[in-house]
Design a protein around this motif. Sequence first.
Motif, PDB file in Angstrom:
ATOM      1  N   ALA A 261      54.863 -17.837  33.817  1.00  0.00           N
ATOM      2  CA  ALA A 261      55.691 -18.720  34.631  1.00  0.00           C
ATOM      3  C   ALA A 261      55.076 -18.911  36.010  1.00  0.00           C
ATOM      4  CB  ALA A 261      57.102 -18.159  34.752  1.00  0.00           C
ATOM      5  N   ASN A 281      56.116 -27.705  27.998  1.00  0.00           N
ATOM      6  CA  ASN A 281      55.739 -26.327  28.332  1.00  0.00           C
ATOM      7  C   ASN A 281      55.585 -26.153  29.843  1.00  0.00           C
ATOM      8  OD1 ASN A 281      55.671 -25.869  25.630  1.00  0.00           O
ATOM      9  ND2 ASN A 281      53.484 -25.444  25.483  1.00  0.00           N
ATOM     10  N   ASN A 285      58.241 -23.896  32.089  1.00  0.00           N
ATOM     11  CA  ASN A 285      57.578 -22.710  32.613  1.00  0.00           C
ATOM     12  C   ASN A 285      57.268 -22.820  34.103  1.00  0.00           C
ATOM     13  OD1 ASN A 285      56.682 -20.159  31.806  1.00  0.00           O
ATOM     14  ND2 ASN A 285      54.571 -20.830  31.578  1.00  0.00           N
TER      15      ASN A 285
END
Length: 348
Positions: A261, A281, A285
């Motif tokens: 992250a 994604n 994230n």
Amino acid sequence: MRAAVYYGPNKVEIADVPEPQVGPGQVKVKVGFNGICGTDLHEYYAGPIFIPTEPHALTGQQMPLVLGHEFSGTVTEVGKGVTGTSVGDRVAIEPIYRCGHCAPCVAGNYNICQQIGFHGLMSDGGMAEYTVVPADMVHQLPDNVSLELGALVEPMSVAYHAATLGDVRPGDTAMVFGAGPIGIGLWFALRGKGLDDVLVVEPSPTRRAAVEALGAKTLDPTVVDVPEYVRDATDGRGADAVYDAAGVQPSVETALACVGARKPMVSVAIYEKPLETPLLNLVMNESRIQGSLCYTSADCEAVIALMAEGKYDPTGWVSAIALDSVVEDGFEALHAGTKMKVLVDPSQ
């Protein structure tokens, strides 16, 4: 003198050309070794791409021209006004031409100059017995850094610059996708920055074996679920930085599935085909894609310092050939995958 001259796709010839003459602010170098770069391969098989067909804005040169932008050698002559460099100095070359007045140059980021040029792509380069470069391209080599290693300073600086953009620190987990020369350079750079946990993802058994012999830990993505492996190894945090040196869709997708992250995927590859980026994604994230281009003088000096400390090892992945065999034993062997990194020795 003899030189490898580029005339267009699939046409590089060893020709007799006039020996270059040194001018004010320039340095003449007897070339020790010149590496064949992936960019050279692209030019040979699909070019001209970067090689200009009209006079370049900064160099005034166009094809045909002498290839070679990854090289080292010995200074044989210095031009008027040159200080800090002397005849007999062993040097590596930082081959960037920059304008000095565009916004990136003014900000100190000349590696993304809006008119950027490269010695050996936009001017006659180092795949020859001699070449002449501006004095500001010269980096001194310590006595314990060979000319063979010196010829690797340029590509290793590409990798070092990318490694720096990943903002990693000792104790972090990093991943390198692709174990070609730049991928290997990333592994060296990350280790040089103090990282112990560096995973190299590479499907080729030959390339995995080469980087494993240097001490790297590898993953074969054809048999291992790489994202699952990394989640387990990091207690679900993911990697602190991932680096794409492969330049293909599967490597990008897997890299983005591995990055932690708010952490970066640093892209240091040349993408021959358009990619579909899984933006979801990135959003979920809050991770990011960071581009990386070339290097600066600071990167070159950092690589040379690490080389002097013994942090770079060319064993098993670098080979040298004579200038006369540059096509068969150089371009064709690299294209076929039978060699990983080739240095041309003009003295042979």
